[in-house]
Scaffold this active site. Sequence first.
Site, mmCIF file in Angstrom:
data_model
loop_
_atom_site.group_PDB
_atom_site.id
_atom_site.type_symbol
_atom_site.label_atom_id
_atom_site.label_comp_id
_atom_site.label_asym_id
_atom_site.label_seq_id
_atom_site.Cartn_x
_atom_site.Cartn_y
_atom_site.Cartn_z
ATOM 1 N N SER A 226 0.823 -1.211 0.000
ATOM 2 C CA SER A 226 0.000 0.000 0.000
ATOM 3 C C SER A 226 0.852 1.254 0.000
ATOM 4 O O SER A 226 0.553 2.221 -0.704
ATOM 5 C CB SER A 226 -0.939 -0.006 1.209
ATOM 6 O OG SER A 226 -1.770 -1.147 1.200
ATOM 7 N N HIS A 279 0.656 4.401 4.434
ATOM 8 C CA HIS A 279 0.059 5.072 3.274
ATOM 9 C C HIS A 279 0.582 6.500 3.137
ATOM 10 O O HIS A 279 1.030 6.914 2.061
ATOM 11 C CB HIS A 279 -1.460 5.096 3.415
ATOM 12 C CG HIS A 279 -2.091 3.744 3.479
ATOM 13 N ND1 HIS A 279 -3.425 3.561 3.756
ATOM 14 C CD2 HIS A 279 -1.567 2.506 3.311
ATOM 15 C CE1 HIS A 279 -3.696 2.268 3.737
ATOM 16 N NE2 HIS A 279 -2.585 1.614 3.480
#
Length: 414
Positions: A226, A279
């Site tokens: 991610s 992230h």
Amino acid sequence: AYSVHGRVSELSVDSYSTRGRRSSFHDPDAQETFNPRYGRVRRPSINRSPSFEEMDSAPPPKKDSRPIEGPQKNDKDLTKTKTYAGAYFGKETTVVPHFTRGMIAFCSVLMVMEIIINGAREGEAFEDLSINPLLGPSYGTLIAMGAKQSVRIVEDGDFYRLIAPIFLHGGVLHLLFNMAFLNSFGTHLETEFGHARIAYIYLMSGFFGVLCSAIFNPTIPSVGASGACYGLIGASWADYFLNFSFYRNQWREVLCRLSAGTIFNALLGLIPQLDNFAHLGGLICGFFTGLTVMILPRYDLYANLKPDKSYQTCLKLFGLISTPVIIICFLIILYVGVDVDTYCPWCSYLSCLPTPLWSCEVSCEEGFDITDSVLGNSTIICPRDIGIREAESPSGIKTDLDVQFQFCVDVCLN
């Protein structure tokens, strides 16, 4: 003909345009030069302008039938050569996204290996859905294969745990979501900017995302691409600022799409069980690394490479300085053992924001690790910042998942 992106599609310097009139003329002072892409061309003299009589009476241009001297290159080689002269990595005319496809295949193979190893360790290919709803292996298998855990990185010297999580995933659903994201963003960017630049941005963003997770979520074992995928969003922002003139009348549309995508994905990370620090770290690193390598080449009417604009040079220099400085600072924070909660007590809300729909309280479902200790005791690495604790081992703790989960609740939460 001159395109809006500065690329030359067709060129004839025997034609001259002035005051809205376009006709052919013969300039006796013109200099004949050789262009490797268009052959022998004649550049009009800069010291002499044609009169209207010459323009009206000039014969049509004749095609030069003499053999072309010098080396012959096709468009692909020429574009690649010129780009290497003006950019750091270079760009081909037609790029097949080999890196994106190879990364999807590599992560898929590792997912199969995770399932096989979990079957050998636990006796079942998939962990119980009540513990791992992503249809994947157990936490013990993920940790054994290189999942991020700050204690093992700092104290045991497992530096590879800052890199391995980029290629591992918590389950089949986790893999499908990330690979769909990578295919959507990675294919477009790699086709436009080439393999090397996107590989550099992807891997650096993934590494920095894991580093941020190790600092702000030290005890939660985490895996996934991610952070690297979010780095491609940051790279898209870098492309927008560096090559703003290429967008022309589309800049508002591109700005709205980038803003909406960034906000949506940032808010998605506020849901429990998602590591939003990875992230956000990948997003920031993707922007800084993108500033260093994503300047597109620009050409003049004679297919000569134009120099970078001043603002592009400043942004590139900013990225070159910021990227290593930020990474070194975060590595120092990790290995020195700085308690970030002391200096940033509100940072935990960047990864999980309590709402009426969910709670951010600590749960053993977030992951824990139990190992055997001496004198019949077991050592457990509790979720989040609770730390490591030791207690007497109950019967069946090695094989019974319910006993392991209850042991986590009794020792870590009660």
